[in-house]
Design an enzyme around this catalytic site. Sequence first.
Site, short mmCIF file in Angstrom:
data_model
loop_
_atom_site.label_atom_id
_atom_site.label_comp_id
_atom_site.label_asym_id
_atom_site.label_seq_id
_atom_site.Cartn_x
_atom_site.Cartn_y
_atom_site.Cartn_z
N GLN A 82 -13.82 6.00 -4.87
CA GLN A 82 -12.24 6.04 -4.90
C GLN A 82 -11.98 6.72 -6.12
OE1 GLN A 82 -10.32 5.48 -2.98
NE2 GLN A 82 -8.44 4.77 -3.48
N GLY A 311 -3.33 -2.40 -5.82
CA GLY A 311 -3.70 -2.29 -7.29
C GLY A 311 -3.59 -0.70 -7.59
N GLU A 312 -4.17 -0.17 -8.62
CA GLU A 312 -4.30 1.22 -9.12
C GLU A 312 -2.81 1.42 -9.71
OE1 GLU A 312 -4.75 3.71 -5.62
OE2 GLU A 312 -6.47 2.73 -4.92
N GLY A 313 -1.91 0.58 -9.80
CA GLY A 313 -0.63 0.58 -10.74
C GLY A 313 0.34 1.03 -9.43
#
Length: 345
Positions: A82, A311-313
Amino acid sequence: MKTFQITRPDETIREALTDKINNLTKPKGSLGTLEELALQIGLIQQTLTPELRHPQNIIFAADHGIVDEGVSLSPKEITWQQISNFLHGGAGVNFLCRQHGFELKIVDAGVDYDLPYEKGIINMKVRKSSRNYLYEAAMTEEEMNLCIERGAEVVRQCHAEGCNVLSLGEMGIGNTSSSSMWMTCFTHIPLELCVGAGSGLDNAGVRHKYNVLQQALDHYQGDGSAHDLIRYFGGLEMVMAIGAMLQAAELKMIILVDGFIMTNCILAASQLYPEVLHYAIFGHQGDEAGHKLVLDAMGAKPLLNLGLRLGEGTGAICSYPIIDSAVRMINEMDNFAHAAITKYF
C-alpha cells in the site's frame, strides 16, 4: 523520553473572539459547529483573524508482531504494497489530498521491508516491525523514545515549511489491535467492546482477535503506567504519531484527528500531556467497532459520520472543508454595524 512544553491556549482572547462571532450578520449561534471551530482555532492561534496554511497529511507506517497470531484478515505485506500505491498516487488518501490541497508525507516508522527511500519516503525506521506483545513488549524503552523523537522531528519540518494544520494517518496491518489495547487500558471500556473487524474479519475472526488480545492483556505484568502501556502494546507508527501530535501541540498547530487508530493515539498522547486535546479537531466517527465509544469517552465531537474505516488520514481530510468554512466565516462575514443591519437579539 523527550519532553514537550504544551499549555492550554490563553483564554484572554476568548471574549473578543466570542464578541466577533456573535456580531457577524446572523442569528447568534446559527452557524453552530462552525462557530465552535472558529473559536477553537482563534484560541489556538491567539488571533481574531485565524488562517489555515499549507495543510499536510503525514502517514506513519509500520508492521506489527501481533499479526503472527492471525488477528488481521490482511497479510503484513499489504503494508509495504500500500505504501507503493501511495507513491504512485493511487490510494484513497491520494485523491483526497489532491482534492483538498494537502501535501502528503509518507514516513517509514517500522515497516518490515526495504522501502525505496529515493522515491520520497521519509526514513525514520526504528526497527522492522514491533514485537509480538502476546509474549513480550512491542518495543523497548529506547525504541519508544526514538519513535517519539522522530515523530516530533517530522512535525518540526512541516512547521518550518509553513504548515499550521496537520492531519495524521497511518498504514500498518495489525494496528487496530494495538488501538483496541490502548482503548481498553485508558478508558476501562471492556476489551470485547473495543475489538472490531479491522480490515474485514468475519465474526469468527473478530472472536479470535478478541481472544488473542485478552490473552495478551492477561499476560501483561508491567507497572500499568500510561508510558508502559503505550510501549508494551503500541505500534511503532502509532507511537511516532503520538510524538507528532505532541510536537504539533507545542507548536500550536491544529491537529486533525482521523479514525479509530488516530483517535486512540491522541487518547494515549493525552495520558502523557492532557493539554494536547485543546489542539485537536476530530474529523469523523468511523465504522470500526469501538470508535464511537472512545470518542464518547473523550467527550469528542466528530464533524462527520460517513461510515469510513480506511484510515490513512482520509476522514480527517474529508472534514477539512468544514474547518475551512469556519475560518472563512470569522474572516469574511460582515458584522451588523458595518452592514447597517439592526442587531435583533
